[in-house]
Scaffold this motif. Sequence first.
Motif, PDB file in Angstrom:
ATOM      1  N   SER A 101       0.648  -1.345  -0.046  1.00 46.49           N
ATOM      2  CA  SER A 101       0.160   0.074   0.130  1.00 46.49           C
ATOM      3  C   SER A 101       0.870   1.212  -0.276  1.00 46.49           C
ATOM      4  O   SER A 101       0.477   2.291   0.209  1.00 46.49           O
ATOM      5  N   ALA A 102       2.160   1.145  -0.203  1.00 48.66           N
ATOM      6  CA  ALA A 102       3.093   2.258  -0.315  1.00 48.66           C
ATOM      7  C   ALA A 102       3.325   2.822   1.083  1.00 48.66           C
ATOM      8  O   ALA A 102       3.382   3.888   1.060  1.00 48.66           O
ATOM      9  N   ARG A 103       3.156   2.148   1.969  1.00 45.05           N
ATOM     10  CA  ARG A 103       3.406   2.490   3.536  1.00 45.05           C
ATOM     11  C   ARG A 103       4.637   1.960   3.794  1.00 45.05           C
ATOM     12  O   ARG A 103       5.374   1.055   3.190  1.00 45.05           O
ATOM     13  N   VAL A 104       5.353   2.863   4.804  1.00 35.17           N
ATOM     14  CA  VAL A 104       6.747   2.640   5.216  1.00 35.17           C
ATOM     15  C   VAL A 104       6.733   2.472   6.600  1.00 35.17           C
ATOM     16  O   VAL A 104       6.170   3.430   7.367  1.00 35.17           O
ATOM     17  N   ASP A 105       7.220   1.180   7.094  1.00 35.86           N
ATOM     18  CA  ASP A 105       6.952   0.869   8.340  1.00 35.86           C
ATOM     19  C   ASP A 105       8.412   1.354   9.176  1.00 35.86           C
ATOM     20  O   ASP A 105       9.299   0.382   9.775  1.00 35.86           O
ATOM     21  N   ASP A 106       8.667   2.546   9.085  1.00 38.37           N
ATOM     22  CA  ASP A 106       9.670   3.253   9.774  1.00 38.37           C
ATOM     23  C   ASP A 106       9.280   4.345  10.366  1.00 38.37           C
ATOM     24  O   ASP A 106       9.248   5.302   9.392  1.00 38.37           O
ATOM     25  N   PRO A 107       9.348   4.703  11.596  1.00 34.88           N
ATOM     26  CA  PRO A 107       8.966   6.009  12.218  1.00 34.88           C
ATOM     27  C   PRO A 107       9.698   7.033  11.818  1.00 34.88           C
ATOM     28  O   PRO A 107       9.508   8.329  11.745  1.00 34.88           O
ATOM     29  N   ALA A 108      11.219   6.702  11.707  1.00 40.69           N
ATOM     30  CA  ALA A 108      12.270   7.720  11.092  1.00 40.69           C
ATOM     31  C   ALA A 108      11.777   8.358  10.063  1.00 40.69           C
ATOM     32  O   ALA A 108      12.415   9.561   9.753  1.00 40.69           O
ATOM     33  N   VAL A 109      11.431   7.455   8.935  1.00 39.57           N
ATOM     34  CA  VAL A 109      10.966   8.099   7.744  1.00 39.57           C
ATOM     35  C   VAL A 109       9.839   8.965   7.948  1.00 39.57           C
ATOM     36  O   VAL A 109       9.841  10.165   7.292  1.00 39.57           O
ATOM     37  N   ALA A 122      11.429  12.319   9.276  1.00 41.93           N
ATOM     38  CA  ALA A 122      12.030  13.134   8.209  1.00 41.93           C
ATOM     39  C   ALA A 122      10.982  13.789   7.147  1.00 41.93           C
ATOM     40  O   ALA A 122      11.495  14.547   6.674  1.00 41.93           O
ATOM     41  N   ALA A 123      10.077  13.014   6.911  1.00 37.54           N
ATOM     42  CA  ALA A 123       9.147  13.652   5.926  1.00 37.54           C
ATOM     43  C   ALA A 123       8.559  14.917   6.630  1.00 37.54           C
ATOM     44  O   ALA A 123       8.437  15.807   6.106  1.00 37.54           O
ATOM     45  N   LYS A 124       8.266  14.623   7.665  1.00 36.10           N
ATOM     46  CA  LYS A 124       7.405  15.866   8.457  1.00 36.10           C
ATOM     47  C   LYS A 124       8.448  17.073   8.529  1.00 36.10           C
ATOM     48  O   LYS A 124       8.211  18.267   8.235  1.00 36.10           O
ATOM     49  N   ALA A 125       9.740  16.857   8.825  1.00 38.77           N
ATOM     50  CA  ALA A 125      10.563  17.782   8.934  1.00 38.77           C
ATOM     51  C   ALA A 125      11.119  18.657   7.350  1.00 38.77           C
ATOM     52  O   ALA A 125      11.100  19.790   7.469  1.00 38.77           O
ATOM     53  N   MET A 126      10.892  17.771   6.704  1.00 42.07           N
ATOM     54  CA  MET A 126      11.382  18.468   5.064  1.00 42.07           C
ATOM     55  C   MET A 126      10.068  19.017   4.747  1.00 42.07           C
ATOM     56  O   MET A 126      10.173  20.364   4.346  1.00 42.07           O
TER      57      MET A 126
END
Length: 199
Positions: free
Chosen positions: A162-170, A173-177
Amino acid sequence: MTAPTSTPLRVAVLVGSTREGRFAPVVVKWLTGHLGQRDDLRADIVDLAETPLPTVLPAFGQEPPPGTAEALATVSPRLAAADAFVFVTPEYNHSFPAALKNAIDWHNTEWHGKPVAFVSYGGLSGGLRAVEQLRVVMAELNATTIRNTVSFHNAWGAFDESARVDDPAVDTAAKAMIDQLTWWAHALRDAKSVRPYAA
Ligand SMILES: Cc1cc2nc3c(=O)[nH]c(=O)nc-3n(C[C@H](O)[C@H](O)[C@H](O)COP(=O)(O)O)c2cc1C
């Protein structure tokens, strides 16, 4: 005059891969999930595979060949209307795709005084070499590149179906960007509303 601060920012997402069987849609789906959570943003997906541009640029001062205006009309107004950009780029031979460079080169003022964030993907390097080269290109076009990026290393193993990423760090990173992109987009839009950009 440009829009007041309360108007949602228009973010054009440029999809750099036009390759048959490309991985790009997975990354774009993940990104639009993040952008869609924000009330202060409106995303417009500019998929260069669906809006192909001519690959021969006209000579300076000369009219482009017939058909060029129609092709550009599918892309240029959307770039002009954008307050900010996210480039989604893979890495090809330690750089970014030719289709993305072509789309960049067809335009000029559309980039001026606007921020550009990067989501990259690839093998071990996660497309970071493509991103660093894009920073140099976009500086020439009077754009501001965002420090924080999201990069997917060995991208094909990073997402579920479903194009999900199981890594909270990602997600962090997306939120910061996106936060940085939003800050710059507001700052530059506000500034341009009182003083035109000095290109
Ligand atoms: C012409 C070409 C060159 C590539 N060069 C690199 C590279 O230098 N570094 C890397 O990490 N991956 C490289 N790859 C692998 C791509 O990052 C990977 O295939 C990715 O899925 C490409 O994105 P796309 O499928 O959306 O086009 C290359 C792929 C292609 C097609």
